[in-house]
Motif scaffolding. Structure first.
Motif: not given
Lengths: 96, 995
Positions: B681-684, B695-702, B879-883, B869-877
């Motif tokens: 659900f969350y990007i993290n 953890r600071y969680g960020v939620l995106c829409r689809e 979870g890049k390894a998630k499928p 997320p990247d636009d607002v500097g949250l690319a670090w959040a």
């Protein structure tokens, strides 16, 4: 105000419900494998028919469950409501 | 005109009960049972209003809801002034004070009547054509003057002091209209055993029967038959009868809105008692028994006071015991007017002549009039009238055929009673989206195809004869209730031929004559013809151009005649022209009854936190955040917001601040698959988050855009404490349920909204740990045991707590979650413990400044639904390894990583005192002329006391590649140069967090 039959609770007034957009648009199992066209189709393309429309409703202020409905967009009359996961009712079979 | 026009006997009034009232400042006497209109007529007063556009003197035209002329204001006091009431429906009470409208200085002498002399220059569309230029004059000059000259009544000046109720009801059968058809329908439907509701707009059931004293139904007088029927209905506990209750709207799925007037007719309403009640009735079946409206005749000068509908005149005589005049001319194209002539003649009124447009009228009523020796002229048109404030004569001309008329004849009279026939009231049927068909024989639109579970019965579907209407009602009631129809009732009624005339009466008066089609809007047949000549073909366009059928009467008397005129002019049959849409409400409805209880504090729910009362006691200034009241700042000693916020900010940075964060949305995510759900659900990434960690969680829409954010704590392997933005909790919970129920039903997880279960006390600042130390039990507050982004459970002030080590200020911080019922007590304990350390309460404004100094975004302020997320500097959040996670595929689209996307940056003005406007645009160079290319906008802007200068956050196209560049913010005083910097202004290393 529409009268909507929740498949779990029965007929209830529209104010208990929230509309949830078109039904039967399943999220792809592996979105990352989809090409741009297919993903765009899933994300943005909707039928918007004049006539019977399969759509999602949520009985937000009741059982809180999502379900599907067939509603005629020209008359606002509901043809059928059914549970999520069930196939869209075959109207030709209903009327036959 | 003087003397009493009250008859000696008859009617449903109580002559012995005198009622005194005032109209335009003059005191009159009426009797109990009168309406304002009938009482004025009894006093010989026909002049009751001035017309909308020409200010022509107007008398009462009808006797009911269709009245277009006699609109009055009824005044109780400054808050209880009701404009635009039909005098025909205002029940008289002692002390009633009414005022005519649309005249100045008085009804008899109206300066605005100059418009009447100007009429040749004010044709249809006059205002559209004339007041076009210059454009600016419309707002400043034309519209105010036209509105002042033309308006209807005045709205009350004081707030409405009365209360209004709202009620829902359900029934198997709803019958609208308690005339003979409706009573018959309700009686039959009630035998089905279901719940039956009968609603009627008048003060008592009976409808047209109230004006029919002489007919016998089933061997009874109408009075007795009504009484017997109502008694039988009232004896049935499953039947509800509502009087003074207008069904004004037919909504989807048989939801009918009914406005019940409870105290409008009372001289002294009980103080505090409700004035009106809105019923929303959901009916299994609806029987519409709405009756019919009489059509006026469209002839020149047909709008003088003293010219009224023949059926209305008969109602005034038979129901109210009032004579419309002493010597009357009857002008008709329909049999019903003969009934009026016969009744008036029997009451001693001289019937000067019956002028019938039809060449050879026949039928029992015509024969009866002949037998009484009443003078009848057949094939005779009324072509004019004379008189000032009251008609004095009628002009009659023989119709010779081929458009020729004979020489005119002037007949002296004090009233002209006209009838073109009856138009079925299809308003509710049409509102229900039913389809109409044109019936040529009746010259009427009738209900044809239903869209809802309803049926029309009686006059509203063209069944005019009393006996047939009673049977039709019974049949409809029986069908609605699923019972067999009873034996039809016999009556002594004499039937009229149903057909009448529509359109304009022929005349020889030349182009200057004015034959009114719509009295209320001053639309003449000439106006309609002009509209056609100017190219308007569609009936909807003609309506809007001429205003025919608009305003309070919604064309009840005018629509069909207008169609007749249009059909003539367009040389097309009526059914090819069609009707304009019937809109709700059927008659005007007060805003009060629609608002009901939803006024003032009850207009919208107000949410307050457990600590709200404390903040009120401290003199906090509040702001609305969604439905919440949040303390914005805590002014001391006359501080303004700026001073208070600077003090609060410095206190947090140097000592400690306390902040009520209870409004944060909170959702408990629990279950064997809780971590898996959070992962999808969350990007993290969540699976590796340890128990007792946050953890600071960020939620995106689809679609990949940021929707919400918040700190998430892991309470147990299968339990997450999720926080959301203050306004976002319902959205987030709905989206969680959506994905769980419809996409991932295999996951074993469930969600509970806990927003209002926890009070959240944020303690932020270097002294936070010292303050807390003495209050907690079983909790190690040390940096080693409880580092930044950790959580623990234990006790504080003897209450269980979830203690988060988190910071939205950049300082050492704790968020103390305690059960809401203990929130205030714990808050006060912390407050007391903090006093030696300089603990300061702060509000949302300071919270905003502190987080902006740290470059923390606020979803909905930095983001606008198009930021990744990247636009607002949250690319670090991420979870890049998630499928997969919600939004991942969309974020892989090339445009989502385009270098020119708007990115979060900091901006510093040259002058440290200049605070940019939030929302201000950012441009690349100086001296541009509008429209200029805009490359970004300011999202947050404050004065930072701790930095001693202004700071701003902005979203700038390709902003991260523009570090150090100078851009400009165009402002009213000139372009403001700004330097692009990183978004973290204070303690960029985060040293203050990890202590």
């Amino acid at each position: 105000m529409l009268l909507i039959t929740c498949p779990y609770c029965g007929p209830r007034p529209e104010i208990e419900f929230a509309h949830g957009g078109e039904a039967h648009i399943a999220r792809p199992q592996d979105p990352s494998s989809l090409g741009v066209e297919d993903w765009t189709e899933f994300l943005y393309m909707r039928a918007n028919p004049k006539g019977v429309h399969a759509e999602r409703w949520r009985h937000l202020h009741g059982c809180a469950r999502f379900f599907n409905a067939l509603r005629d967009t020209t008359t606002d009359q509901f043809v059928a409501t059914y549970k999520t996961g069930e196939p869209r009712p075959d109207l030709t079979a209903v009327t036959a | 005109m003087s003397g009493s026009f009250r008859t000696g006997i008859g009617g449903r009034i109580r002559r012995e009960r005198t009622v005194r009232f005032r109209f335009d400042g003059v005191t009159y006497a009426g009797v109990e049972g009168d309406t304002l209109a009938s009482a004025l007529l009894a006093n010989g007063v026909h002049l009751m209003g001035r017309s909308f556009k020409y200010h022509r003197p107007r008398g009462v035209l009808g006797a009911g809801a269709d009245e277009p002329n006699a609109l009055v204001e009824v005044i109780r006091d400054a808050g209880r002034t009701v404009p635009n009431l039909r005098a025909t429906q205002v029940e008289l009470y002692n002390g009633l004070e009414a005022r005519s409208q649309n005249r100045w200085p008085s009804l008899a002498f109206d300066v605005g009547a100059i418009n009447n002399l100007m009429a040749p220059f004010i044709p249809a569309g006059f205002y559209y054509k004339t007041f076009m230029w210059p454009r600016k004059a419309w707002d400043a000059l034309y519209e105010p003057v036209i509105r002042a000259a033309a308006g209807l009544g005045h709205a009350p000046t004081d707030p409405d002091p009365d209360s209004y109720l709202n009620r829902y009801a359900h029934c198997e059968v709803l019958v609208v209209g308690a005339g003979p058809t409706g009573l018959s329908a309700a009686l039959t439907a009630a035998r089905g055993g279901g719940r039956v509701m009968l609603v009627d707009e008048q003060c008592e059931p009976g409808g047209s029967l109230l004006s029919e004293p002489d007919v016998r139904i089933d061997g009874l007088s109408t009075r007795d038959w009504i009484a017997r029927t109502v008694a039988e209905l009232n004896a049935n506990p499953r039947v509800t009868i509502l009087s003074r209750a207008t069904a004004f709207g037919y909504f989807a799925h048989n939801m009918i809105a009914v406005n019940e007037r409870l105290s409008e007719h009372q001289a002294d309403p009980v103080p505090g008692a409700p004035r009106e009640r809105l019923w929303q009735i959901r009916a299994g079946e609806v029987v519409i028994a709405a009756g019919a409206h009489e059509r006026p005749l469209v002839f020149p000068d047909n709008d003088r006071p003293g010219i009224l509908l023949a059926g209305a005149a008969r109602t005034y005589l038979n129901r109210y015991g009032v004579l419309p005049g002493r010597r009357v001319v009857i002008a008709t194209g329909h049999d019903e007017a003969y009934r009026t002539a016969i009744d008036l003649s029997r009451a001693g009124v001289e019937v000067a002549v019956i002028a019938d447009l039809r060449p050879r009228p026949t039928g029992p009523l015509v024969e009866l009039a002949r037998a009484l020796g009443l003078p009848i002229r057949t094939g005779c048109a009324i072509t004019g009238s004379k008189g000032g404030r009251r008609v004095t004569s009628a002009r009659l001309s023989a119709i010779l055929g081929a458009g020729k008329l004979g020489p005119p004849d002037e007949i002296a009279c004090d009233a002209v009673l006209m009838s073109g026939g009856y138009t079925p009231s299809v308003h509710l049927f049409s509102q229900s989206r039913g389809k109409l068909r044109w019936d040529e024989a009746l010259s009427a639109f009738l209900p044809d195809v239903s869209a809802e579970r309803e049926r029309s019965a009686g006059a509203c579907r063209g069944v005019f004869s009393l006996e047939a209407a009673l049977a039709d009602g019974a049949t409809a009631g029986a069908a609605a209730a699923g019972v067999a129809p009873p034996t039809p009732l016999r009556t002594t009624a004499v039937d009229a031929e149903p057909a009448g005339v529509i359109g304009a009466v022929p005349h020889d008066r030349g182009p200057g004559a004015r034959a009114f089609v719509d009295w209320q809007n001053d639309v003449t047949s000439k106006d309609l013809k002009l509209a056609v000549r100017e190219g308007f073909q569609s009936v909807e366009h003609v309506k809007r151009y001429t205003t025919n059928g608009m305003a309070t009467d919604q064309g009840k008397t005018s629509n069909i005649n207008a169609l007749g005129v249009l059909a003539d002019e367009l040389k097309r049959p009526v059914e090819k022209i069609g009707l304009t849409t019937f809109r709700m409400p059927y008659t005007p409805v007060t805003f009060g009854v629609l608002a009901g209880m939803a006024r003032g504090d009850l207009f919208d729910p107000v949410r307050t936190t457990p600590i709200h009362g404390w903040a009120v006691d401290q003199g906090a200034v509040f702001e609305d955040v969604s439905l919440w009241k949040r303390a914005r700042y805590f002014p001391q000693g006359g501080e303004d917001m700026e001073a208070a916020v600077r003090r609060e900010c410095v206190a947090v940075r140097n000592a400690c601040g306390i902040f009520d964060a209870s409004t944060l949305g909170k959702i408990e995510v629990v279950g064997r698959d809780a971590a898996e759900f959070m992962n999808r659900f969350y990007i993290n990434a969540w699976t590796k988050l340890g128990i007792g960690r946050c953890r600071y969680g960020v939620l995106c829409r689809e679609d990949g855009f940021v929707m919400d954010d918040g700190v998430v704590g892991r309470i147990a392997a299968d339990r997450f404490h999720v926080t959301t933005t203050t306004g976002g909790a319902p959205r987030v919970l709905n989206m969680m349920e959506d994905y769980l129920q419809t996409e991932w039903p295999e996951l074993d997880v469930w969600f509970t909204s806990t927003t209002e279960e926890w009070a959240v006390i944020a303690l932020q600042g270097p002294k936070a740990r010292d303050i807390l130390a003495g209050l907690v039990e079983g909790i190690d507050l040390s940096q080693e045991a409880l580092p930044h982004m950790a959580l623990t459970e234990g006790q504080i002030c003897g209450v269980p707590t979830r203690l988060f080590r988190v910071s939205f200020s950049g300082e050492l911080g704790f968020e103390i979650n305690v059960p809401a019922s203990h929130g205030r007590r714990v808050w006060e304990a912390v407050w007391a413990a903090g006093q030696p350390h300089g603990l300061t309460a702060y509000g949302t404004e300071t919270m905003h400044v502190l987080r902006a100094e740290k470059g923390f975004i606020i979803v909905g302020q930095e983001t606008d639904g198009t930021a990744t997320p990247d636009d607002v500097g949250l690319a670090w959040a991420v979870g890049k390894a998630k499928p997969d996670y919600v939004g991942k595929r969309s974020l892989a689209r090339p445009s989502m990583s385009a270098p020119d996307r708007k990115q979060l940056v900091g901006l510093l003005t040259e002058s440290p005192e200049t605070v940019l406007q939030e929302g201000a645009q950012i441009v690349a160079s100086l001296g541009l002329k509008a429209p200029m290319p805009v490359i970004g906008h300011v999202t947050s802007s404050y004065y930072s006391a701790v930095l001693g200068r202004s700071i701003a956050l902005a979203m700038v196209s390709g902003g991260r590649a523009k570090m150090g560049e100078t851009l400009y913010s165009p402002a009213g005083s000139g372009d403001v140069p700004v330097k692009v910097v990183g978004p973290v202004f204070y303690d960029p290393e985060g040293a203050r967090l990890n202590v």
